[in-house]
Design a protein around this motif. Structure first.
Motif, PDB file in Angstrom:
ATOM      1  N   GLY A   2       0.796  -1.218   0.000  1.00  8.93           N
ATOM      2  CA  GLY A   2       0.000   0.000   0.000  1.00  8.93           C
ATOM      3  C   GLY A   2       0.826   1.264   0.000  1.00  8.93           C
ATOM      4  O   GLY A   2       0.531   2.200  -0.726  1.00  8.93           O
ATOM      5  N   ASN A   3       1.866   1.320   0.816  1.00  8.64           N
ATOM      6  CA  ASN A   3       2.701   2.523   0.872  1.00  8.64           C
ATOM      7  C   ASN A   3       3.376   2.788  -0.469  1.00  8.64           C
ATOM      8  O   ASN A   3       3.468   3.932  -0.889  1.00  8.64           O
ATOM      9  CB  ASN A   3       3.750   2.407   1.970  1.00  8.64           C
ATOM     10  CG  ASN A   3       3.134   2.467   3.354  1.00  8.64           C
ATOM     11  OD1 ASN A   3       2.017   2.931   3.526  1.00  8.64           O
ATOM     12  ND2 ASN A   3       3.859   1.986   4.338  1.00  8.64           N
ATOM     13  N   LEU A   4       3.856   1.752  -1.117  1.00  8.84           N
ATOM     14  CA  LEU A   4       4.479   1.932  -2.427  1.00  8.84           C
ATOM     15  C   LEU A   4       3.467   2.475  -3.428  1.00  8.84           C
ATOM     16  O   LEU A   4       3.780   3.362  -4.219  1.00  8.84           O
ATOM     17  CB  LEU A   4       5.061   0.615  -2.947  1.00  8.84           C
ATOM     18  CG  LEU A   4       6.376   0.157  -2.356  1.00  8.84           C
ATOM     19  CD1 LEU A   4       6.756  -1.210  -2.918  1.00  8.84           C
ATOM     20  CD2 LEU A   4       7.484   1.161  -2.620  1.00  8.84           C
ATOM     21  N   LYS A  53      14.373   4.644  -5.514  1.00 11.67           N
ATOM     22  CA  LYS A  53      14.211   3.199  -5.653  1.00 11.67           C
ATOM     23  C   LYS A  53      12.756   2.790  -5.434  1.00 11.67           C
ATOM     24  O   LYS A  53      12.218   1.950  -6.170  1.00 11.67           O
ATOM     25  CB  LYS A  53      15.118   2.456  -4.682  1.00 11.67           C
ATOM     26  CG  LYS A  53      15.004   0.957  -4.801  1.00 11.67           C
ATOM     27  CD  LYS A  53      15.920   0.237  -3.835  1.00 11.67           C
ATOM     28  CE  LYS A  53      15.732  -1.270  -3.973  1.00 11.67           C
ATOM     29  NZ  LYS A  53      16.510  -2.002  -2.981  1.00 11.67           N
ATOM     30  N   ASP A  54      12.096   3.376  -4.451  1.00 10.75           N
ATOM     31  CA  ASP A  54      10.698   3.030  -4.186  1.00 10.75           C
ATOM     32  C   ASP A  54       9.779   3.407  -5.347  1.00 10.75           C
ATOM     33  O   ASP A  54       8.721   2.806  -5.518  1.00 10.75           O
ATOM     34  CB  ASP A  54      10.214   3.672  -2.886  1.00 10.75           C
ATOM     35  CG  ASP A  54      10.660   2.897  -1.653  1.00 10.75           C
ATOM     36  OD1 ASP A  54      11.169   1.761  -1.796  1.00 10.75           O
ATOM     37  OD2 ASP A  54      10.476   3.424  -0.547  1.00 10.75           O
ATOM     38  N   TYR A  62       2.524  -1.688  -9.380  1.00  7.28           N
ATOM     39  CA  TYR A  62       1.379  -1.233 -10.158  1.00  7.28           C
ATOM     40  C   TYR A  62       1.190  -2.113 -11.394  1.00  7.28           C
ATOM     41  O   TYR A  62       0.054  -2.481 -11.736  1.00  7.28           O
ATOM     42  CB  TYR A  62       1.558   0.234 -10.561  1.00  7.28           C
ATOM     43  CG  TYR A  62       0.421   0.741 -11.395  1.00  7.28           C
ATOM     44  CD1 TYR A  62      -0.761   1.144 -10.784  1.00  7.28           C
ATOM     45  CD2 TYR A  62       0.508   0.807 -12.773  1.00  7.28           C
ATOM     46  CE1 TYR A  62      -1.831   1.607 -11.546  1.00  7.28           C
ATOM     47  CE2 TYR A  62      -0.548   1.259 -13.536  1.00  7.28           C
ATOM     48  CZ  TYR A  62      -1.715   1.660 -12.912  1.00  7.28           C
ATOM     49  OH  TYR A  62      -2.764   2.110 -13.675  1.00  7.28           O
ATOM     50  N   ALA A  63       2.282  -2.452 -12.058  1.00  6.74           N
ATOM     51  CA  ALA A  63       2.199  -3.315 -13.239  1.00  6.74           C
ATOM     52  C   ALA A  63       1.617  -4.671 -12.871  1.00  6.74           C
ATOM     53  O   ALA A  63       0.766  -5.206 -13.594  1.00  6.74           O
ATOM     54  CB  ALA A  63       3.577  -3.480 -13.867  1.00  6.74           C
ATOM     55  N   LYS A  64       2.022  -5.219 -11.751  1.00  5.56           N
ATOM     56  CA  LYS A  64       1.509  -6.508 -11.287  1.00  5.56           C
ATOM     57  C   LYS A  64       0.011  -6.430 -11.042  1.00  5.56           C
ATOM     58  O   LYS A  64      -0.756  -7.296 -11.455  1.00  5.56           O
ATOM     59  CB  LYS A  64       2.245  -6.946 -10.028  1.00  5.56           C
ATOM     60  CG  LYS A  64       1.847  -8.317  -9.534  1.00  5.56           C
ATOM     61  CD  LYS A  64       1.095  -8.132  -8.248  1.00  5.56           C
ATOM     62  CE  LYS A  64       0.686  -9.486  -7.688  1.00  5.56           C
ATOM     63  NZ  LYS A  64      -0.566  -9.388  -6.962  1.00  5.56           N
ATOM     64  N   ILE A  65      -0.422  -5.368 -10.400  1.00  2.00           N
ATOM     65  CA  ILE A  65      -1.847  -5.185 -10.117  1.00  2.00           C
ATOM     66  C   ILE A  65      -2.627  -5.039 -11.424  1.00  2.00           C
ATOM     67  O   ILE A  65      -3.687  -5.642 -11.603  1.00  2.00           O
ATOM     68  CB  ILE A  65      -2.067  -3.967  -9.202  1.00  2.00           C
ATOM     69  CG1 ILE A  65      -1.580  -4.307  -7.799  1.00  2.00           C
ATOM     70  CG2 ILE A  65      -3.510  -3.519  -9.190  1.00  2.00           C
ATOM     71  CD1 ILE A  65      -1.417  -3.111  -6.907  1.00  2.00           C
ATOM     72  N   SER A  66      -2.100  -4.254 -12.338  1.00  2.20           N
ATOM     73  CA  SER A  66      -2.775  -4.050 -13.623  1.00  2.20           C
ATOM     74  C   SER A  66      -2.910  -5.363 -14.384  1.00  2.20           C
ATOM     75  O   SER A  66      -3.963  -5.644 -14.959  1.00  2.20           O
ATOM     76  CB  SER A  66      -2.005  -3.043 -14.474  1.00  2.20           C
ATOM     77  OG  SER A  66      -2.028  -1.776 -13.863  1.00  2.20           O
ATOM     78  N   VAL A  75      -7.207  -1.845  -4.750  1.00  2.72           N
ATOM     79  CA  VAL A  75      -6.210  -2.304  -3.771  1.00  2.72           C
ATOM     80  C   VAL A  75      -5.906  -1.264  -2.700  1.00  2.72           C
ATOM     81  O   VAL A  75      -5.208  -1.560  -1.753  1.00  2.72           O
ATOM     82  CB  VAL A  75      -4.904  -2.761  -4.469  1.00  2.72           C
ATOM     83  CG1 VAL A  75      -5.170  -3.964  -5.330  1.00  2.72           C
ATOM     84  CG2 VAL A  75      -4.280  -1.632  -5.247  1.00  2.72           C
ATOM     85  N   HIS A  76      -6.440  -0.076  -2.874  1.00  4.46           N
ATOM     86  CA  HIS A  76      -6.230   0.955  -1.843  1.00  4.46           C
ATOM     87  C   HIS A  76      -7.275   0.880  -0.778  1.00  4.46           C
ATOM     88  O   HIS A  76      -8.323   0.587  -0.781  1.00  4.46           O
ATOM     89  CB  HIS A  76      -6.222   2.353  -2.468  1.00  4.46           C
ATOM     90  CG  HIS A  76      -4.842   2.849  -2.705  1.00  4.46           C
ATOM     91  ND1 HIS A  76      -4.238   2.738  -3.943  1.00  4.46           N
ATOM     92  CD2 HIS A  76      -3.929   3.418  -1.908  1.00  4.46           C
ATOM     93  CE1 HIS A  76      -3.031   3.243  -3.875  1.00  4.46           C
ATOM     94  NE2 HIS A  76      -2.809   3.666  -2.661  1.00  4.46           N
TER      95      HIS A  76
END
Length: 76
Positions: A2-4, A53-54, A62-66, A75-76
């Motif tokens: 979530g933080n990322l 880096k983050d 984000y790509a994984k979620i998409s 996811v938020h």
């Protein structure tokens, strides 16, 4: 995770509403493209000191979620 994902912003006034890094004109797709071209995290960060880096890790998350078919809002 979530933080990322807080680093990913969508603003219709920035890059035509594409998912970007921290309201900057850095679309997630460009970060993914840099990685796909073979650049290491260090290469990307050295060439673009405004990134962290983050930001790269957030782009990958984000790509994984998409790819899973979910949206950022789900996811938020």
């Amino acid at each position: 995770m979530g933080n990322l994902l807080d680093r990913i912003t969508v603003d219709p006034n920035i890059c035509h509403g594409k998912a970007c890094i921290r309201h900057m004109r850095w679309p997630v797709e460009v970060i993914i493209d840099l990685i796909a071209s073979g650049m290491s995290f260090d290469d990307i960060l050295n060439d673009h000191p405004e990134l962290e880096k983050d930001d790269i890790l957030a782009s990958l998350s984000y790509a994984k979620i998409s790819l899973s078919g979910k949206s950022l809002e789900e996811v938020h």
